[in-house]
Design a protein around this motif. Sequence first.
Motif, PDB file in Angstrom:
ATOM      1  N   SER A   1      56.013 -44.729  -4.130  1.00  0.00           N
ATOM      2  CA  SER A   1      54.791 -45.351  -3.634  1.00  0.00           C
ATOM      3  C   SER A   1      54.944 -45.955  -2.249  1.00  0.00           C
ATOM      4  O   SER A   1      53.961 -46.164  -1.540  1.00  0.00           O
ATOM      5  N   THR A   2      56.186 -46.238  -1.834  1.00  0.00           N
ATOM      6  CA  THR A   2      56.412 -46.832  -0.506  1.00  0.00           C
ATOM      7  C   THR A   2      57.323 -45.956   0.361  1.00  0.00           C
ATOM      8  O   THR A   2      57.866 -46.434   1.356  1.00  0.00           O
TER       9      THR A   2
ATOM     10  N   GLU B   1      56.824 -43.529   2.490  1.00  0.00           N
ATOM     11  CA  GLU B   1      56.449 -43.272   3.886  1.00  0.00           C
ATOM     12  C   GLU B   1      56.829 -44.418   4.811  1.00  0.00           C
ATOM     13  O   GLU B   1      57.004 -44.209   6.020  1.00  0.00           O
ATOM     14  N   THR B   2      56.956 -45.615   4.276  1.00  0.00           N
ATOM     15  CA  THR B   2      57.338 -46.760   5.103  1.00  0.00           C
ATOM     16  C   THR B   2      58.819 -47.104   4.959  1.00  0.00           C
ATOM     17  O   THR B   2      59.273 -48.117   5.495  1.00  0.00           O
ATOM     18  N   HIS B   3      59.559 -46.265   4.241  1.00  0.00           N
ATOM     19  CA  HIS B   3      61.009 -46.469   4.113  1.00  0.00           C
ATOM     20  C   HIS B   3      61.643 -46.328   5.492  1.00  0.00           C
ATOM     21  O   HIS B   3      61.212 -45.496   6.301  1.00  0.00           O
ATOM     22  N   PRO B   4      62.677 -47.116   5.807  1.00  0.00           N
ATOM     23  CA  PRO B   4      63.304 -47.047   7.128  1.00  0.00           C
ATOM     24  C   PRO B   4      63.767 -45.652   7.530  1.00  0.00           C
ATOM     25  O   PRO B   4      63.798 -45.327   8.718  1.00  0.00           O
TER      26      PRO B   4
ATOM     27  N   ARG C   1      61.201 -38.284  16.377  1.00  0.00           N
ATOM     28  CA  ARG C   1      59.918 -38.992  16.303  1.00  0.00           C
ATOM     29  C   ARG C   1      58.754 -38.075  16.648  1.00  0.00           C
ATOM     30  O   ARG C   1      57.598 -38.408  16.373  1.00  0.00           O
TER      31      ARG C   1
ATOM     32  N   GLU D   1      59.869 -43.782   8.203  1.00  0.00           N
ATOM     33  CA  GLU D   1      58.678 -44.342   8.823  1.00  0.00           C
ATOM     34  C   GLU D   1      58.465 -43.886  10.267  1.00  0.00           C
ATOM     35  O   GLU D   1      57.315 -43.849  10.743  1.00  0.00           O
ATOM     36  N   LYS D   2      59.524 -43.487  10.959  1.00  0.00           N
ATOM     37  CA  LYS D   2      59.372 -43.068  12.345  1.00  0.00           C
ATOM     38  C   LYS D   2      59.517 -41.560  12.554  1.00  0.00           C
ATOM     39  O   LYS D   2      59.513 -41.079  13.682  1.00  0.00           O
TER      40      LYS D   2
END
Length: 297
Positions: free
Chosen positions: A138-139, A141-144, A182, A147-148
């Motif tokens: 659930s998270t 996409e924002t995992h370190p 990126r 996320e970039k």
Amino acid sequence: MPELPEVETVRRGLMAVFEGATLIKAEQNRADLRFPFPKDFVARLEGHKVHSLGRRSKYLLADIEADKVLIMHLGMSGSFRIETEQTKKMPGLFAHTRSKNEKHDHVAFHLAPPNAPNVKVIYNDPRRFGFMTLAKRSTLETHPLFEKLGIEPLGNALNGAFLSKRFANKKTPLKAALLDQRIVAGLGNIYVCEALWRSGLDPRRSANTISGRSGNGTKATERLAHDIRATLHDAIEAGGSSLRDHVRADGSLGYFQHTFAAYDREGEPCKRLGCDGTIQRIVQSNRSTFYCPSCQR
């Protein structure tokens, strides 16, 4: 380091035993690889079902029950070995041979696939630059780690307009821009060299010189986007062919060098029809670049 086509080939080779299987047992033979394993790594895996096995950039992602994702990275020398009572095989196609020395077996997954005999999947990594960790789906996409990351190069999002917009103000060399994770996630040194050769583009030229002024796709960026995808697809298909057709007597898969047009061909004649140039090697950002100065402009 294995690049996207090699990782995708490994994913396809592992899908049949991972997807839908229950992780009945896990073995962790050391405390760390490149990074320490998560706390209670084994306990958090055992007894759970694997829904799917995906890939993001050069990471393998096993979706597991209870909102968990097992993230696996092969590092420099990592590989998987599938063992049943009758066979042993290694999914994937690499430019360099993978290790089979059992002293480098660091993790093992005992899987019970649906309607098939149990299998053991072993992670072997002599240099221990690979790693495994757990995250919440659930998270994710924002995992370190993610996320970039830029777009996936095999999807429709990679087109001439996208490259034109991202390259518009970039004065860095074209090759460096393509290796920027990126912008496009998963592109590595080998296949960037190959895609630039196919496109006839000089890796040294500034990225903004092919972007045009309007931000729309140009002939150069459209051709480059096409050739990136084509290069990756061809490499993945070669891996798939190896999985199906090239099996050694001991049951392991055959490994062979990709047939490169530019990479690692320093001093050899250019393969482009009508070109009498010679492949040269230069160093960019501490990495070898192979290209033909006669036809790559």
